[in-house]
Design a protein around this motif. Structure first.
Motif, PDB file in Angstrom:
ATOM      1  N   GLY A 115       0.786  -1.226   0.000  1.00 23.84           N
ATOM      2  CA  GLY A 115       0.000   0.000   0.000  1.00 23.84           C
ATOM      3  C   GLY A 115       0.817   1.275   0.000  1.00 23.84           C
ATOM      4  N   ILE A 116       2.100   1.159  -0.278  1.00 23.77           N
ATOM      5  CA  ILE A 116       2.970   2.335  -0.342  1.00 23.77           C
ATOM      6  C   ILE A 116       3.833   2.220  -1.601  1.00 23.77           C
ATOM      7  CG2 ILE A 116       3.030   2.735   2.149  1.00 23.77           C
ATOM      8  CD1 ILE A 116       5.736   1.336   2.236  1.00 23.77           C
ATOM      9  N   PRO A 117       4.436   3.318  -2.048  1.00 22.33           N
ATOM     10  CA  PRO A 117       5.295   3.244  -3.237  1.00 22.33           C
ATOM     11  C   PRO A 117       6.414   2.214  -3.049  1.00 22.33           C
ATOM     12  CG  PRO A 117       4.866   5.524  -2.666  1.00 22.33           C
ATOM     13  CD  PRO A 117       4.318   4.688  -1.547  1.00 22.33           C
ATOM     14  N   ARG A 118       6.766   1.548  -4.136  1.00 24.28           N
ATOM     15  CA  ARG A 118       7.766   0.482  -4.093  1.00 24.28           C
ATOM     16  C   ARG A 118       9.090   0.953  -3.493  1.00 24.28           C
ATOM     17  NH1 ARG A 118       7.280  -4.127  -2.840  1.00 24.28           N
ATOM     18  NH2 ARG A 118       9.223  -3.972  -1.772  1.00 24.28           N
ATOM     19  N   ALA A 119       9.531   2.168  -3.824  1.00 21.32           N
ATOM     20  CA  ALA A 119      10.798   2.677  -3.283  1.00 21.32           C
ATOM     21  C   ALA A 119      10.741   2.757  -1.752  1.00 21.32           C
ATOM     22  CB  ALA A 119      11.123   4.039  -3.878  1.00 21.32           C
ATOM     23  N   ALA A 120       9.625   3.219  -1.207  1.00 23.37           N
ATOM     24  CA  ALA A 120       9.458   3.294   0.247  1.00 23.37           C
ATOM     25  C   ALA A 120       9.402   1.894   0.845  1.00 23.37           C
ATOM     26  CB  ALA A 120       8.202   4.075   0.593  1.00 23.37           C
ATOM     27  N   ALA A 121       8.690   0.990   0.176  1.00 20.60           N
ATOM     28  CA  ALA A 121       8.594  -0.388   0.660  1.00 20.60           C
ATOM     29  C   ALA A 121       9.966  -1.051   0.706  1.00 20.60           C
ATOM     30  CB  ALA A 121       7.643  -1.192  -0.219  1.00 20.60           C
ATOM     31  N   ASP A 122      10.797  -0.792  -0.303  1.00 21.65           N
ATOM     32  CA  ASP A 122      12.151  -1.355  -0.315  1.00 21.65           C
ATOM     33  C   ASP A 122      12.952  -0.903   0.895  1.00 21.65           C
ATOM     34  OD1 ASP A 122      11.640  -2.668  -2.705  1.00 21.65           O
ATOM     35  OD2 ASP A 122      12.676  -1.178  -3.951  1.00 21.65           O
ATOM     36  N   ILE A 123      12.859   0.367   1.237  1.00 16.62           N
ATOM     37  CA  ILE A 123      13.581   0.908   2.390  1.00 16.62           C
ATOM     38  C   ILE A 123      13.063   0.278   3.676  1.00 16.62           C
ATOM     39  CG2 ILE A 123      14.008   2.999   3.758  1.00 16.62           C
ATOM     40  CD1 ILE A 123      13.954   4.508   1.015  1.00 16.62           C
ATOM     41  N   ILE A 124      11.758   0.229   3.824  1.00 21.01           N
ATOM     42  CA  ILE A 124      11.164  -0.361   5.027  1.00 21.01           C
ATOM     43  C   ILE A 124      11.558  -1.820   5.159  1.00 21.01           C
ATOM     44  CG2 ILE A 124       8.973  -1.060   6.089  1.00 21.01           C
ATOM     45  CD1 ILE A 124       7.838   1.619   4.957  1.00 21.01           C
ATOM     46  N   GLU A 125      11.448  -2.573   4.085  1.00 18.08           N
ATOM     47  CA  GLU A 125      11.780  -3.995   4.137  1.00 18.08           C
ATOM     48  C   GLU A 125      13.260  -4.216   4.463  1.00 18.08           C
ATOM     49  OE1 GLU A 125      10.306  -5.447   0.391  1.00 18.08           O
ATOM     50  OE2 GLU A 125       8.242  -4.975   0.970  1.00 18.08           O
ATOM     51  N   ARG A 126      14.117  -3.345   3.952  1.00 14.70           N
ATOM     52  CA  ARG A 126      15.552  -3.498   4.199  1.00 14.70           C
ATOM     53  C   ARG A 126      15.909  -3.215   5.654  1.00 14.70           C
ATOM     54  NH1 ARG A 126      20.590  -0.579   1.031  1.00 14.70           N
ATOM     55  NH2 ARG A 126      22.199  -1.656   2.205  1.00 14.70           N
ATOM     56  N   TYR A 127      15.350  -2.148   6.217  1.00 17.95           N
ATOM     57  CA  TYR A 127      15.743  -1.716   7.552  1.00 17.95           C
ATOM     58  C   TYR A 127      14.789  -2.152   8.664  1.00 17.95           C
ATOM     59  CZ  TYR A 127      19.247   0.937   5.127  1.00 17.95           C
ATOM     60  OH  TYR A 127      20.314   1.289   4.341  1.00 17.95           O
TER      61      TYR A 127
END
Length: 84
Positions: A31-43
């Protein structure tokens, strides 16, 4: 002015923190932009370790030990060197 501790006590269980815990457990952010999701998933694993530590420190004991080993594993898992 509110102190950081009073802010975190008031906001310790939020939909955002629940999402970070889910992402730390391997569930993809949605439910969020992919770029934001990538950051969240990484950290997320790193944020979950620090969030757990902060919660224990604030709500259980001021003598809660710092989670060195867990933090190192989380840092390495997200591509950060464990020491600088």
């Amino acid at each position: 002015m509110n102190s950081p501790l009073s802010w975190s006590r008031a906001h310790r269980s939020t939909p955002g923190s629940a999402g970070v815990r889910r992402s730390a457990g391997g569930e993809p952010a949605r439910g969020i932009p992919r770029a934001a999701a990538d950051i969240i998933e990484r950290y997320a694993p790193l944020a979950a370790v620090m969030g757990n530590f902060a919660g224990q420190l604030q709500n259980e004991s001021r003598l809660t030990p710092f989670p060195d080993a867990e933090l190192r594993l989380a840092q390495e898992g997200c591509g950060m060197p464990a020491s600088r």
